[in-house]
Design a protein around this motif. Structure first.
Motif, PDB file in Angstrom:
ATOM      1  N   GLY A 104       7.603   4.447  -1.236  1.00 56.57           N
ATOM      2  CA  GLY A 104       7.595   3.053  -0.820  1.00 56.57           C
ATOM      3  C   GLY A 104       6.329   2.687  -0.064  1.00 56.57           C
ATOM      4  N   PRO A 105       6.224   1.395   0.297  1.00 55.92           N
ATOM      5  CA  PRO A 105       5.027   0.947   1.024  1.00 55.92           C
ATOM      6  C   PRO A 105       4.918   1.596   2.396  1.00 55.92           C
ATOM      7  CG  PRO A 105       6.687  -0.800   0.912  1.00 55.92           C
ATOM      8  CD  PRO A 105       7.156   0.290   0.019  1.00 55.92           C
TER       9      PRO A 105
ATOM     10  N   MET B 185       0.852  -1.188   0.000  1.00 55.76           N
ATOM     11  CA  MET B 185       0.000   0.000   0.000  1.00 55.76           C
ATOM     12  C   MET B 185       0.889   1.240   0.000  1.00 55.76           C
ATOM     13  SD  MET B 185      -2.933   1.124   2.748  1.00 55.76           S
ATOM     14  CE  MET B 185      -3.256  -0.602   3.092  1.00 55.76           C
ATOM     15  N   ARG B 186       0.549   2.200  -0.870  1.00 52.71           N
ATOM     16  CA  ARG B 186       1.333   3.428  -0.919  1.00 52.71           C
ATOM     17  C   ARG B 186       0.404   4.634  -0.951  1.00 52.71           C
ATOM     18  NH1 ARG B 186       1.638   5.517  -6.125  1.00 52.71           N
ATOM     19  NH2 ARG B 186       0.819   4.160  -7.750  1.00 52.71           N
ATOM     20  N   SER B 187       0.961   5.757  -0.581  1.00 50.28           N
ATOM     21  CA  SER B 187       0.186   6.995  -0.544  1.00 50.28           C
ATOM     22  C   SER B 187       0.326   7.731  -1.869  1.00 50.28           C
ATOM     23  CB  SER B 187       0.666   7.882   0.604  1.00 50.28           C
ATOM     24  OG  SER B 187      -0.028   9.107   0.606  1.00 50.28           O
ATOM     25  N   VAL B 188      -0.807   8.084  -2.478  1.00 45.56           N
ATOM     26  CA  VAL B 188      -0.801   8.930  -3.658  1.00 45.56           C
ATOM     27  C   VAL B 188      -0.830  10.394  -3.239  1.00 45.56           C
ATOM     28  CG1 VAL B 188      -2.134   9.588  -5.714  1.00 45.56           C
ATOM     29  CG2 VAL B 188      -1.916   7.180  -5.076  1.00 45.56           C
TER      30      VAL B 188
ATOM     31  N   PRO C 285      -6.760  -7.503   0.846  1.00 43.71           N
ATOM     32  CA  PRO C 285      -5.870  -7.417   2.013  1.00 43.71           C
ATOM     33  C   PRO C 285      -5.580  -5.992   2.480  1.00 43.71           C
ATOM     34  CG  PRO C 285      -5.096  -9.146   0.563  1.00 43.71           C
ATOM     35  CD  PRO C 285      -6.247  -8.470  -0.148  1.00 43.71           C
ATOM     36  N   ALA C 286      -5.479  -5.037   1.555  1.00 42.45           N
ATOM     37  CA  ALA C 286      -5.229  -3.646   1.972  1.00 42.45           C
ATOM     38  C   ALA C 286      -6.421  -3.091   2.727  1.00 42.45           C
ATOM     39  CB  ALA C 286      -4.930  -2.780   0.750  1.00 42.45           C
ATOM     40  N   ASP C 287      -7.613  -3.366   2.222  1.00 43.29           N
ATOM     41  CA  ASP C 287      -8.830  -2.924   2.906  1.00 43.29           C
ATOM     42  C   ASP C 287      -8.954  -3.605   4.260  1.00 43.29           C
ATOM     43  OD1 ASP C 287     -11.636  -1.828   3.050  1.00 43.29           O
ATOM     44  OD2 ASP C 287     -12.090  -3.959   2.983  1.00 43.29           O
ATOM     45  N   ARG C 288      -8.637  -4.878   4.299  1.00 43.77           N
ATOM     46  CA  ARG C 288      -8.701  -5.621   5.569  1.00 43.77           C
ATOM     47  C   ARG C 288      -7.690  -5.052   6.574  1.00 43.77           C
ATOM     48  NH1 ARG C 288     -12.164  -8.452   8.637  1.00 43.77           N
ATOM     49  NH2 ARG C 288     -11.079  -9.963   9.946  1.00 43.77           N
ATOM     50  N   ARG C 289      -6.530  -4.650   6.102  1.00 42.81           N
ATOM     51  CA  ARG C 289      -5.510  -4.079   6.988  1.00 42.81           C
ATOM     52  C   ARG C 289      -6.016  -2.802   7.639  1.00 42.81           C
ATOM     53  NH1 ARG C 289       0.410  -2.053   4.785  1.00 42.81           N
ATOM     54  NH2 ARG C 289       1.324  -1.446   6.815  1.00 42.81           N
ATOM     55  N   VAL C 290      -6.660  -1.944   6.847  1.00 40.37           N
ATOM     56  CA  VAL C 290      -7.198  -0.695   7.389  1.00 40.37           C
ATOM     57  C   VAL C 290      -8.404  -0.968   8.281  1.00 40.37           C
ATOM     58  CG1 VAL C 290      -8.358   1.459   6.748  1.00 40.37           C
ATOM     59  CG2 VAL C 290      -6.288   0.748   5.546  1.00 40.37           C
ATOM     60  N   PHE C 291      -9.228  -1.941   7.898  1.00 37.71           N
ATOM     61  CA  PHE C 291     -10.387  -2.331   8.711  1.00 37.71           C
ATOM     62  C   PHE C 291      -9.944  -2.749  10.119  1.00 37.71           C
ATOM     63  CE2 PHE C 291     -13.109  -5.781  10.280  1.00 37.71           C
ATOM     64  CZ  PHE C 291     -14.371  -5.226  10.207  1.00 37.71           C
ATOM     65  N   LEU C 292      -8.916  -3.588  10.197  1.00 41.06           N
ATOM     66  CA  LEU C 292      -8.431  -4.047  11.503  1.00 41.06           C
ATOM     67  C   LEU C 292      -7.745  -2.922  12.266  1.00 41.06           C
ATOM     68  CD1 LEU C 292      -7.051  -7.578  10.545  1.00 41.06           C
ATOM     69  CD2 LEU C 292      -9.202  -7.031  11.703  1.00 41.06           C
ATOM     70  N   LEU C 293      -7.010  -2.063  11.547  1.00 45.04           N
ATOM     71  CA  LEU C 293      -6.378  -0.921  12.209  1.00 45.04           C
ATOM     72  C   LEU C 293      -7.436  -0.018  12.823  1.00 45.04           C
ATOM     73  CD1 LEU C 293      -3.929   0.899  12.846  1.00 45.04           C
ATOM     74  CD2 LEU C 293      -4.282   1.963  10.597  1.00 45.04           C
ATOM     75  N   ALA C 294      -8.523   0.236  12.085  1.00 41.76           N
ATOM     76  CA  ALA C 294      -9.591   1.088  12.611  1.00 41.76           C
ATOM     77  C   ALA C 294     -10.153   0.509  13.902  1.00 41.76           C
ATOM     78  CB  ALA C 294     -10.693   1.248  11.567  1.00 41.76           C
ATOM     79  N   ARG C 295     -10.275  -0.797  13.967  1.00 42.45           N
ATOM     80  CA  ARG C 295     -10.731  -1.439  15.205  1.00 42.45           C
ATOM     81  C   ARG C 295      -9.710  -1.239  16.330  1.00 42.45           C
ATOM     82  NH1 ARG C 295     -13.902  -7.109  14.701  1.00 42.45           N
ATOM     83  NH2 ARG C 295     -15.811  -6.270  13.736  1.00 42.45           N
ATOM     84  N   ASP C 296      -8.430  -1.377  15.984  1.00 43.53           N
ATOM     85  CA  ASP C 296      -7.381  -1.250  17.000  1.00 43.53           C
ATOM     86  C   ASP C 296      -7.329   0.147  17.603  1.00 43.53           C
ATOM     87  OD1 ASP C 296      -6.665  -3.856  16.541  1.00 43.53           O
ATOM     88  OD2 ASP C 296      -4.845  -3.377  15.402  1.00 43.53           O
ATOM     89  N   LEU C 297      -7.704   1.162  16.835  1.00 42.81           N
ATOM     90  CA  LEU C 297      -7.607   2.545  17.303  1.00 42.81           C
ATOM     91  C   LEU C 297      -8.853   3.017  18.038  1.00 42.81           C
ATOM     92  CD1 LEU C 297      -5.962   4.196  14.153  1.00 42.81           C
ATOM     93  CD2 LEU C 297      -4.818   3.279  16.178  1.00 42.81           C
TER      94      LEU C 297
ATOM     95  N   VAL D 108      -3.371   3.658  -2.372  1.00 38.53           N
ATOM     96  CA  VAL D 108      -3.699   2.683  -3.416  1.00 38.53           C
ATOM     97  C   VAL D 108      -2.933   1.389  -3.174  1.00 38.53           C
ATOM     98  CG1 VAL D 108      -4.256   4.404  -5.175  1.00 38.53           C
ATOM     99  CG2 VAL D 108      -1.907   3.584  -4.958  1.00 38.53           C
ATOM    100  N   ASP D 109      -3.543   0.294  -3.623  1.00 42.33           N
ATOM    101  CA  ASP D 109      -2.893  -1.014  -3.550  1.00 42.33           C
ATOM    102  C   ASP D 109      -3.630  -1.956  -4.497  1.00 42.33           C
ATOM    103  OD1 ASP D 109      -1.781  -3.494  -2.910  1.00 42.33           O
ATOM    104  OD2 ASP D 109      -1.589  -3.011  -0.784  1.00 42.33           O
ATOM    105  N   ASP D 110      -2.919  -2.443  -5.519  1.00 40.31           N
ATOM    106  CA  ASP D 110      -3.474  -3.457  -6.418  1.00 40.31           C
ATOM    107  C   ASP D 110      -4.787  -3.017  -7.055  1.00 40.31           C
ATOM    108  OD1 ASP D 110      -3.534  -5.944  -7.703  1.00 40.31           O
ATOM    109  OD2 ASP D 110      -4.642  -6.890  -6.063  1.00 40.31           O
TER     110      ASP D 110
END
Length: 252
Positions: free
Chosen positions: A13-14, A1-4, A62-74, A238-240
């Motif tokens: 980089g990622p 995942m990278r920032s546009v 997987p990128a969406d899932r990563r942010v989904f889980l991060l949102a829960r963690d925060l 963006v990612d994939d």
């Protein structure tokens, strides 16, 4: 995942987990806010569908899932509508050593509770929401709801309204319990009601590079916001082929 946009401090980089925490983090001090800070998370197809075969996982990545889980963690609490909790067969929030360490570093409880908004209180007390969880769920409902089974199953019941759930009152009741970082995971009816009540501070929207067609719902389906609520774009990742957009409450 990278920032546009905006450019990442580390270049093209990622993004690291620490980078994502900075992108998706809540305001540091919430005690001065009049109400809890509500962050809404959704994934939609490029043509606006919110689900495939009535489930959101058909749009995920997987990128969406990563942010989904991060949102829960925060978050202090995960807010979800009763229909979504039933359709997605919700259970208690999961964690692992890395995620637990993150929450401990941020001064948060080991795991956030799931708060289900339901006008009727119609939830299965034998379901995983009650039986597969580290933290008892919160049932946010009305005075007319039958909550005996939910209470028997260990839920903390919050009565916020008579005919329908009064969302400002519900959020105030969460704040009274120290739950001010609210991560809303839908569904479309709850999101629309939050918009209409002007309670949405942030929207994290993942756009999947898919065309679904059909009669799938949009991410918000319910009462309209009049006038429409202004939001400001704060980041694009963006990612994939998946685009992750983050919007904050606008000033106008």
């Amino acid at each position: 995942m990278r920032s546009v946009w905006p450019p990442s401090p580390g270049g093209t980089g990622p993004l690291s987990d620490e980078d994502l925490e900075r992108v998706y983090g809540y305001p540091e001090d919430l005690t001065d806010l009049a109400a809890p800070f509500v962050q809404v998370n959704f994934v939609a197809s490029a043509d606006g569908a919110v689900a495939v075969d009535e489930l959101s996982k058909g749009l995920s990545h997987p990128a969406d899932r990563r942010v989904f889980l991060l949102a829960r963690d925060l978050a202090d609490v995960i807010l979800v509508g009763g229909g979504t909790a039933r359709a997605e067969n919700y259970r208690g929030a999961r964690t692992n050593a890395v995620r637990s360490a993150r929450r401990a570093r941020l001064g948060l409880a080991p795991a956030p509770p799931i708060a289900v908004v339901t006008r009727t209180g119609s939830l299965d007390p034998a379901g995983p929401l009650f039986t597969d969880t580290r933290v008892p769920p919160l049932v946010v409902t009305t005075s007319r709801a039958d909550t005996a089974a939910a209470r028997e199953a260990g839920a903390d019941v919050l009565v916020a309204g008579d005919e329908d759930v009064d969302l400002p009152r519900a959020l105030a009741m969460l704040a009274e319990r120290g739950l001010r970082r609210v991560d809303c995971e839908g569904g479309p009816g709850l999101f629309a009601a939050l918009i209409a009540a002007d309670l949405v501070d942030t929207l994290n929207l993942t756009v999947a590079p898919l065309l679904v067609g059909g009669d799938a719902s949009r991410i918000a389906a319910g009462p309209a916001a009049l006038p429409p609520r202004r939001m400001e774009l704060t980041s694009i990742l963006v990612d994939d082929g998946f685009t992750l957009l983050r919007y904050r409450r606008g000033s106008g």
